[in-house]
Structures are given as C-alpha cells and as structure tokens.
Design an enzyme around this catalytic site. Structure first.
Site, PDB file in Angstrom:
ATOM      1  CB  ALA A 106      -0.972  -0.062   1.238  1.00  0.00           C
TER       2      ALA A 106
ATOM      3  N   GLY B 187       0.736  -5.612  -0.062  1.00  0.00           N
ATOM      4  CA  GLY B 187      -0.055  -5.567  -1.377  1.00  0.00           C
ATOM      5  C   GLY B 187       0.581  -5.979  -2.547  1.00  0.00           C
TER       6      GLY B 187
ATOM      7  CD  GLU C  49      -2.770  -8.976   0.254  1.00  0.00           C
ATOM      8  OE1 GLU C  49      -2.620  -7.817   0.132  1.00  0.00           O
ATOM      9  OE2 GLU C  49      -3.490  -9.793   0.615  1.00  0.00           O
TER      10      GLU C  49
ATOM     11  CD  GLU D 273      -0.118  -6.944   4.621  1.00  0.00           C
ATOM     12  OE1 GLU D 273       0.818  -8.055   4.968  1.00  0.00           O
ATOM     13  OE2 GLU D 273      -0.279  -6.647   3.331  1.00  0.00           O
TER      14      GLU D 273
END
Ligand code: NAI
Length: 703
Positions: free
Chosen positions: A61, A102, A105, A125
């Site tokens: 992010a 992210g 991911e 995270e």
C-alpha cells in the site's frame, strides 16, 4: 499516472513507477488496470508482464494514502487483482528487490511469477496490527504450504526469494531469474513461453484454484493459536492471522476471502492497530523537522571522537563501531581508557558467545577503535561527542579545549542529560556547531536518541546529526533546550506522582504492578532501583533551591538517607538477593512509608489501579502538552516516539499522547480536575496545560 505501458514485440510490459517502493496508490492501480485493458484489446499482444521500476517490485500500500479516501477508491487492490486474474492473456509478475504486502498479493493474482534472487518477500501487515487484506492469507498458503505461509503472516518477517524457491512443491515462483539484471529479458521469455502454451485456449492457472489443506488440520491450528496467543499478549492481530489461514484450509476460496475481509475491517478499528499505524507514521515523521528542509546540506561524517570512556562513552562508541565508523576515545588517565575498552570488549565477547556476532565482525569493530590521552589526536574527527562527568565546570573545560583543537566544521556534541546546551555552546566560539546528543543507557542498546537543538545550532548540523542517528539505527527525536529535555522532564512529573501515591496509601509494589499491568516494561519504583535512586535525589536537591515551592514526597529522600540506592547497593524500594535482580517487597521500606504517613497525619486510603495508572500517565500527558506549547517538541508524535523507544511505554498503546487521544482529551482533562482537588496532590500541576484545554474546547486531539 504512476505505471508505464510499453509493448516489446508481442509482450506488453506494465512497469510500476511510483518511487520509492512502487506503493500501490490510486494512480498506480489505475495504471495497472488500464494497461491490462489496453493489452487485452491489442491483437498484436500475446502476454503481459507486470514489474516494478527502480528499487522494488512493490512495497505494498502507498503509505501516503493511509487514511485518505484514495486508499480505498476504485480500482482498489482487490479489483486490480481480479483484473489480473480475469485477463484473457497470461499475466506474468516479474518480481525483484521487494515484494511485500499488497505487492506480494498483486503478484499472487498474476497467472505466473518469476523472481530475481535476493528479493525480500513478506506480508508485514501484522506489524501494523492488521492481516493482509487483498487475499494474502488465502493465496500464500496455496502456493507455499500452510505452515510456511502462516509463519510468514504471523511474523510479518521478510524471507528471501531463493529460500522460498527451495520449499518442496512450492508454486510461488514458476521460475527464478539468474539475476535482477536479467529479470526483464527472462520475464519476456517466460511470457512468450506461456503465451504459446495457452495458444490453444487452455485455461490460465489461478492461485485461487489450488488446493489448501493441512494434514493435521484442527490440532495444528489449535496448537498454533495457543502459542501465538501466549507470545502476542496484548495484540489481537497475530491470532487473527491463524483464523484467516485456517479459513483458507476449510472454506471455499471466495468464502475464505470474506473471512479475511471481515477480520481485516475489524482489526482496522482496534486501538492496537491504530497505535501501531500511528507509531509507523510517527517514526517516519520524527526525522522531519519543520524548518529544516530535507535537502539541507549535510556535513560529511567519516570519523568520531568520544570524550570519556565511562558508562555512556563506551556504549556510544559501540554504536559507531557497529556502523563501521572509526572511533577514537579520549580520557584523562590510561587506566580509565583501559577500563572503558575492556567493557566494550566484554560486551562484544558476550555477543560472540551467544552467537549474535561473528568473530570477524568483532575483530573488524575492535580494529576501528583507538584511544588517546591527548587532544592533539582528535582534532581531525568530524564529530566529537562528550560524555564526561555531569558538571558544568568539567564540561566548560572540555568544550574550551575542543574549541581550540577541533578542525573547522567539526560538530561538537554533548551527551549531557541535565545541563543547558546553550551554556555549553557558549564556551566555544562556534555555537552553531554545538548540539546535544542525548543517548540513553545502555547506549549501545537503547533505541532513543534525543537530539538537542541549541538556540544557535546550525540547520546543517542538525540535519547531519539526524542523518548520523539514522545510520547508527537510533530513533532520533529533536528536543529544544530545557531542563530534562522531552523525556526526563516528563518523567519527573511521573516520579512526583509515584511519590504522592505511596504517601496516600499505596505500596511501591502496588504502584509498579498497576503500571506494569497497563503495559509499562517496569513500574517507577523498580525503575528507580535499576537506575539508582541517588540520581533522582541529586536532582531533587537542586530543585529544592531552584523551585522551593514545588511539592515532592519526602519518601524518596528518606529512602536514600537509608543508603538504599537500588540494585547497586543491594537495596532500594525493594530488597535484592546478591547477584539477583528480583525485586522483593521490603518490610523496612513499608515501615518507613507508614511512619512518614503518620508524621504527615495521612490515613492510608485504598487507591484503585485505574487511579494509579491515570495519575502517572496523565502527568506525562500534561507536562507533554506544556512541552509542545513551548516548542520544545515540534509534534505530539515525537513525544510518543520518545516514550516508546526510551521509557518502556507500551508500544501497542501508541505512546502517551496517542493514548490520551484514544481515551479522549475531554476525559483526560476531567480526570485532571478531579486530581487537582486531592489535598495530598499538587493542585497547581493538575491545571490542564493551556494547549490541552484548547484542544478539549475545540474537540480536537494531539495527533
Ligand atoms: P561515568 O562517570 O561513567 O563516565 C564519565 C567518564 O568521563 C569517566 O570515565 C571519567 O574518567 C571521564 N572524564 C571525566 N572528566 C573528563 C575529562 N575532562 N576529560 C576526559 N574524560 C573525562 O559517567 P556516565 O554515566 O558515562 O555519564 C557521562 C555523561 O553522560 C554525563 O553527562 C551524564 O549526564 C550523561 N548521561 C548519562 C546517562 C546514564 O544513564 N549514565 C544517560 C544519559 C546521559
């Protein structure tokens, strides 16, 4: 747009271009989805590569979007990943340097993955009190197995790509590139190969379709849950990682995704996650000084001199040796030097014995250390740090000498914890080069460095010292000049409250227990015994003449008069057995307190843990509000960093200011007004600081 689209023959390459780590901000996310669409509409394109420009594939992010509407605006990360999965043409992730959160991911949503060796792979995270929120908990177990995936998710730690590539049966990487340099070419090759393989229209592989099972299912998850619970006492997120991964093994993919989403959203609202995210931002913010721009020129620091080889001088030196910077220590006598060097050796040797330091590293570090008895030998150092006795006269002599011998442009720093840095600067003809570097004991261990900015300290000097602080891996926080700087000025109020609490009815053990239950590493009395109660005594003696109206409990003085200085004398607020550090409640001390109470005519009352914690923590908060108002600290988050890294404040509460914000400043001020009515406390002190009163009136928070 922060993603670039280029066609190389029959392969479209989407390159993320959002430095420094290709955070997946809105414009990058749009860039990816638009690129996928363009490639799918271009009949000459057979396959797509997604990669990162510069120093990362993607760090996850974009922290600059944290808390802003952009963070969740469509296309959000889930939509971007879906667009990858739904692409009719194969999508290959070409991963190098960093693929985290992210970013990982996103890669897991691609049809194929190729990685360069040396890439740091992580789902970090949990370190922000969260779990991965874009399928990480559901997809990673499917490609590397349940146990390795859960270990990565619970710890948040990075693992190198080549290690993961060795896991038996792993499907995380379809190929490993020879090197980061050859990755782009090799990715194109893989893209062409898979395009050819799927030319017949055979379905593209999706991680979501892979099976996810653990042979010992329930037993494994139960065991892991218990273990994680034990280790992550005050943090809800780690156990939730177990729940999410368990869902991956027990539910259909889409249902597992809902479990993950649900957990993620709930964690987002917990005070612990707020606190951890606050610290994450506060840590970064600490290095930003309002009137010192990031491009302020810095001085070159290649060598250090340290004056004084005592407790602090030795620890300070180790920081620089660890960072590969040569250090020369100056002392008055050879035996002091010998003792100092021996202590450094002993520290390193203990690390070598424990296997924490390699012998070669130890040798390298010691080779960087030299000593001298003569000021003539240190004149060429770029930075000199003084750590001699805490007496203005001694500091004066040292700084006058430094002013004579140090080359022009050298930075002159003092490690003083209580003396006026402006006064110290005035002993030289170069006050712009003088600064405070307040390390905490043990200086080679403690993360905090208070950088004390004198009235005349040059901006370049400040910028340089902040940069060197980073180099030696400290959390550097700027403080203005005042008695005690940020941290100790606040702790004095906290200690005063601790004194009033025992006068009114608590035992030292009761106060310590309440504060430790709140999460402090150590209560005030155990802390006093560790640091030496004589230090506070000396400060109070000074206060009695400087500020005769300031109220203190006499108990701490009575304790010192009994010779109970703490662990070093085998007795303090507690008793200690020889060679041990366990604090044993002392009947002698309790008797002393009771006698004192009787002399004051106080009848002991039962004080709740809640009141103990509030009086101690809010005393920090009120003093901090004064510190902010006076500009000694430039932001509340700096104060939080000081307390978390230097004073054992529970990090999962985000520091005293963040904690006060969480409680609500209105409630904090109301409590202060209550405490002000207590005749045994200090009514004057408990008047909410003007800044605090203003924030309450405006319904605002510190941070
Ligand atoms: P210490 O007494 O362990 O060491 C001081 C050393 O300085 C001694 O080895 C002494 O021989 C040497 N020294 C004294 N005068 C000197 C001179 N004129 N030239 C060269 N060397 C000289 O003291 P410690 O605890 O290391 O404290 C040093 C400074 O660090 C003080 O300013 C203190 O306030 C500050 N400080 C101490 C902390 C602590 O927890 N001990 C924490 C933060 C700062």
């Amino acid at each position: 747009m922060t993603a670039e689209y280029k066609v190389h023959g029959d392969v479209a390459v989407i390159t993320l271009t959002n430095p420094p780590v290709n955070g997946l901000g809105l414009s990058t996310r749009i860039g990816i989805t638009e690129g996928l669409e363009k490639a799918n509409n271009d009949t000459t394109v057979k396959a797509i590569v997604i990669t990162g420009g510069g120093k990362a594939f993607s760090g996850g992010a974009d922290i600059r979007e944290f808390g802003s509407p952009k963070a969740i605006q469509e296309p959000n990360l889930l939509s971007v990943i879906r667009a990858c999965e739904n692409s009719a043409k194969p999508v290959v992730a070409a991963i190098h340097s960093v693929a985290m959160g992210g970013g990982l991911e996103l890669a897991l949503g691609c049809h194929y993955r190729i990685a360069a060796p040396g890439t740091s792979i992580a789902l970090p995270e949990v370190k922000l009190g969260l779990i991965p929120g874009a399928g990480g908990t559901q997809r990673l177990p499917r490609v590397i197995g349940v146990e390795p995936a859960l270990n990565m998710i619970v710890s948040g730690e990075a693992i190198k790509s080549e290690m993961l590539a060795m896991l038996p049966g792993q499907k995380l990487f379809d190929a490993m590139a020879q090197s980061a340099e050859s990755l782009p070419e090799e990715a194109l090759g893989l893209a062409r190969k898979v395009a050819a393989a799927h030319a017949d229209g055979s379905p593209l592989p999706l991680v979501r379709n892979l099976p996810c099972k653990h042979p010992q299912g329930d037993a494994y998850f139960q065991f892991t849950r218990n273990m994680v619970k034990g280790m992550a006492k005050n943090l809800p997120a780690p156990v939730k990682c177990v729940d999410a991964v368990e869902a991956a093994t027990k539910k259909k993919f889409e249902d597992g995704m809902l479990v993950e989403r649900d957990i993620f959203m709930n964690l987002m609202l917990t005070p612990e996650s707020r606190a951890l995210r606050h610290i994450f931002m506060a840590d970064r913010a600490a290095s930003k000084i309002p009137d010192v721009p990031a491009d302020t020129p810095k001085r070159d620091i290649q060598s250090i001199a340290v004056i004084g080889a005592g407790t602090m001088g030795g620890g300070i030196s180790m920081n620089f040796l660890n960072a590969g910077i040569p250090v020369k220590i100056l002392e008055m006598k050879q035996d002091a030097l010998d003792r100092g060097v021996a202590t450094i050796r002993k520290n390193y040797e203990a690390q070598v014995k424990k296997g924490k330091l390699k012998q070669e590293k130890y040798d390298e570090r010691m080779a960087l250390l030299s000593t001298t008895l003569s000021y003539d030998d240190i004149g060429q150092a770029d930075l000199v740090i003084e750590a001699v006795f805490e007496e203005m006269g001694v500091k004066e002599a040292v700084f006058k000498k430094l002013d004579e011998v140090m080359k022009p442009g050298a930075i002159l720093a003092s490690n003083t914890s209580t003396l006026d840095v402006n006064k110290i600067a005035s002993f030289t003809k170069r006050p712009q080069d003088v600064i405070g570097m307040h390390f905490f004991s043990p200086a080679n261990v403690m993360k905090l460095l208070e950088v004390v900015r004198g009235a005349q300290t040059g901006k370049d000097v400040l910028a340089t010292v902040m940069a060197i602080g980073k180099k030696i891996r400290k959390t550097s926080v700027v403080s203005g000049v005042c008695d005690g700087f940020i941290g100790n000025r606040m702790i004095e109020q906290y200690s005063r409250q601790a004194g009033f609490l025992i006068e009114e009815g608590c035992t030292p053990a009761q106060v310590d227990k309440a504060v430790e239950k709140f999460g402090f590493a150590m209560g005030p009395f155990r802390m006093g015994d560790l640091a030496g109660n004589d230090i506070g005594w000396a400060i109070r003696k000074r206060r009695y003449t400087e500020k005769p109206d300031l109220k203190y409990s006499k108990t701490a003085d009575l304790l010192c008069e009994m010779g109970r200085y703490g662990q070093k004398t085998g007795a303090g607020w507690y008793d200690y057995q020889a060679g041990k550090r366990d604090a044993i409640p002392s009947p002698v001390v309790v008797e002393m307190i009771e006698k004192h109470r009787a002399a004051l005519g106080i009848t002991a009352r039962k004080i709740s843990d809640e009141e103990i914690v509030q009086r101690l923590v809010f005393s920090l908060v009120n003093e901090a509000a004064h510190i902010l108002e006076e500009g000694i600290a430039s932001k509340a988050s700096d104060i939080d960093m000081v307390y978390i890294t230097g004073y054992g404040f529970p990090f999962w509460r985000g520091g005293p200011m963040n904690y006060a914000d969480t409680v609500g400043l209105f409630n904090v001020a109301e409590a202060m007004k209550r405490f002000a009515k207590n005749p045994h406390d200090d009514a004057q002190f408990w008047q909410p600081a003007p800044l605090l009163a203003r924030l309450v009136a405006e319904g605002k928070t510190f941070n």
